[in-house]
Scaffold this active site. Sequence first.
Site, mmCIF file in Angstrom:
data_model
loop_
_atom_site.group_PDB
_atom_site.id
_atom_site.type_symbol
_atom_site.label_atom_id
_atom_site.label_comp_id
_atom_site.label_asym_id
_atom_site.label_seq_id
_atom_site.Cartn_x
_atom_site.Cartn_y
_atom_site.Cartn_z
ATOM 1 C CG ASP A 72 -2.100 0.991 0.934
ATOM 2 O OD1 ASP A 72 -2.796 0.804 -0.081
ATOM 3 O OD2 ASP A 72 -2.295 1.933 1.716
ATOM 4 C CG PHE A 153 2.419 2.719 -11.990
ATOM 5 C CD1 PHE A 153 1.842 2.784 -10.735
ATOM 6 C CD2 PHE A 153 3.574 1.970 -12.157
ATOM 7 C CE1 PHE A 153 2.403 2.106 -9.649
ATOM 8 C CE2 PHE A 153 4.141 1.285 -11.083
ATOM 9 C CZ PHE A 153 3.548 1.364 -9.828
ATOM 10 N N GLY A 154 0.703 5.982 -11.981
ATOM 11 C CA GLY A 154 0.258 6.810 -10.857
ATOM 12 C C GLY A 154 0.713 8.253 -10.991
ATOM 13 C CG ASP A 156 5.743 6.927 -11.082
ATOM 14 O OD1 ASP A 156 5.589 7.145 -9.858
ATOM 15 O OD2 ASP A 156 6.035 5.803 -11.542
ATOM 16 N NE ARG A 182 5.145 -0.326 -5.281
ATOM 17 C CZ ARG A 182 4.764 0.768 -5.933
ATOM 18 N NH1 ARG A 182 5.537 1.258 -6.912
ATOM 19 N NH2 ARG A 182 3.646 1.373 -5.647
#
Length: 220
Positions: A72, A153-154, A156, A182
């Site tokens: 998460d 992604f997201g 970024d 991450r």
Amino acid sequence: MQKITLIVATRNKGKSKEIQEYLQGFPVEIKDLNDFGPIPEVIEDGETFEENAYKKASFTAKVLGLPALADDSGLEVEALHGAPGVYSARYAGPNATDEQNNSKLLEALSGKSERKARFCCVLSLAVPTGPALTYEASCEGVILEAPRGTNGFGYDPLFYYPPMKKTFAEMTLEEKAQVSHRGKALKELKDEFDKVLKWLNMRLAEEKKILGLGEDICVH
């Protein structure tokens, strides 16, 4: 040596690919939710990344009967008092796209000069009976006024990392893995993975005893 099947509790192929890269060479077979039929959705109603990561890992492990690794992660923006935080993936709505989330973030920061932010990540590795290991890390950066880059992604394309003078979306997978929230959490997991495998073997053997399957089928 028999491999342990480890489920990455996501349908996001970008996330599962990153995790697969990190655990190459270990006796694990990595699968994600795309390898299975429909399973119930986890309700991510935790107030912290750690709560949500554990909910996802534990739920997936129980449903599929296999160890599960859940991540998460999210973006905390200083000027927005930590938002979007645990709501990062659904900031612009339950089924929001990355582009919609990015647009809402830019709108929320419109006219603001303070644009410091950090990405946070919590990894939870759970077995079907419930126990879990937790790893967490963060990465500091700045939110740009317009997206840059096509990788990742997201958020970024908006997250600028000053030491490398690039957004996450401008980095290669290898560059991002070295500095991202991450990547740091996964490195911590990887560095301890020999111990993690022993822990998994012990827990899985205990579960088989509980199920009455005997002691002679411990996973190796």
